[in-house]
Design a protein around this motif. Structure first.
Motif, short mmCIF file in Angstrom:
data_model
loop_
_atom_site.label_atom_id
_atom_site.label_comp_id
_atom_site.label_asym_id
_atom_site.label_seq_id
_atom_site.Cartn_x
_atom_site.Cartn_y
_atom_site.Cartn_z
N GLU A 171 0.86 -1.52 0.32
CA GLU A 171 -0.39 0.35 0.15
C GLU A 171 0.69 1.39 0.03
N GLY A 172 2.03 1.48 0.66
CA GLY A 172 2.73 2.36 0.67
C GLY A 172 3.25 3.31 -0.26
N GLY A 173 4.26 1.60 -1.19
CA GLY A 173 4.35 1.52 -2.75
C GLY A 173 3.57 1.92 -4.12
N LEU A 174 1.90 1.61 -3.17
CA LEU A 174 1.24 1.94 -4.02
C LEU A 174 0.85 3.55 -4.09
N ALA A 175 1.50 3.89 -2.92
CA ALA A 175 0.38 5.49 -2.82
C ALA A 175 1.71 6.28 -3.85
N GLN A 176 2.71 5.80 -3.42
CA GLN A 176 4.26 6.77 -4.05
C GLN A 176 3.70 6.25 -5.72
N SER A 177 3.08 5.41 -6.05
CA SER A 177 3.38 4.80 -7.17
C SER A 177 2.62 5.78 -8.25
N TYR A 178 1.93 5.74 -7.26
CA TYR A 178 0.98 6.85 -8.55
C TYR A 178 0.55 8.33 -8.06
N VAL A 179 1.15 9.22 -7.99
CA VAL A 179 1.80 10.16 -7.32
C VAL A 179 2.92 9.98 -8.84
N GLU A 180 4.09 9.18 -8.86
CA GLU A 180 5.31 9.60 -9.93
C GLU A 180 5.02 7.61 -9.99
N PRO A 181 4.34 7.55 -10.31
CA PRO A 181 4.27 6.49 -11.80
C PRO A 181 5.37 6.33 -12.37
N GLU A 182 6.09 7.55 -13.74
CA GLU A 182 7.57 6.87 -13.98
C GLU A 182 8.33 7.02 -13.20
N ALA A 183 7.73 7.65 -11.95
CA ALA A 183 9.80 7.44 -11.01
C ALA A 183 10.13 6.12 -10.34
N LEU A 184 8.31 5.39 -10.06
CA LEU A 184 8.32 4.58 -9.68
C LEU A 184 7.07 2.97 -9.79
#
Length: 212
Positions: A171-184
């Motif tokens: 869940e923590g990873g998805l939170a960051q991925s959906y904000v910065e999909p290209e970076a993560l």
């Protein structure tokens, strides 16, 4: 029995499935709080009567979505793991399967995050959501224990605690991925760190306990 009742009974699962699908779409578009029962009924093509014959309100509808989503994720992962040969059942391969994120996961993540924020503010909602979380963690812990056994390993830490860590990583990873999909891109953190976490938190079957 009233005439036509068997037909109603047969249609009930179909009605429920259509309402759940429509609810997820409406919740994702408008937000859980802003979405109305009328919007859900209109999207599903059913009346308010059909809605209330299946759900008492939006909270119950969300929790049904939660359970359906949890069961689907656990089932997909279990099927993928069951398909592994003994040689393929390694910690990196297990981590790779756990890192898979379905394309429709973003909508669910948006909806469940909003409901979780509500639970943080409201103790009663928190209590109810925690019970559903608990059942999901139990399934994760059970499945993890079984697949590790196939890989010739066992946890050296509490299975429920480790399941919490897996959920937090996802869940923590998805939170960051959906904000910065290209970076993560979604699933990146699991691919990079879940296997080392499993290595550090397990031992080979039959190995002595680690010194504390």
């Amino acid at each position: 029995m009233p005439r036509g009742a068997p037909g109603v009974a047969r249609r009930r699962p179909q009605t429920r499935a259509a309402l759940l699908k429509a609810a997820l779409e409406v919740f994702a578009e408008h937000g859980f709080h802003a979405a109305t029962i009328e919007q859900i009924c209109e999207r599903a093509g059913y009346t308010r009567g059909a809605y209330y014959s299946n759900f008492a309100g939006k909270d119950e509808l969300f929790l049904a979505l939660f359970d359906e989503h949890s069961e689907r994720i656990v089932r997909r992962l279990s099927e993928a793991i069951d398909a592994l040969t003994p040689e393929e059942c390694t910690l990196p391969r297990i981590a790779e399967l756990a890192a898979r994120i379905e394309p429709d996961e973003r909508d669910w993540y948006v909806v469940t995050t909003e409901f979780t924020l509500r639970a943080i503010r409201d103790p009663q909602t928190a209590w109810v959501l925690a019970r559903h979380d608990e059942r999901l963690r139990a399934e994760i812990a059970r499945g993890l224990t079984l697949v590790l056994r196939r890989a010739g390993r066992e946890l050296t830490v509490d299975a429920d605690r480790f399941a919490r860590l897996v959920v937090a990583l996802r869940e923590g990873g998805l939170a960051q991925s959906y904000v910065e999909p290209e970076a993560l891109p979604p699933g990146t953190l699991e691919r990079e760190f879940l296997a080392p976490l499993l290595e550090a938190s397990t031992r080979r079957l039959g190995a002595p306990n680690r010194a504390r």
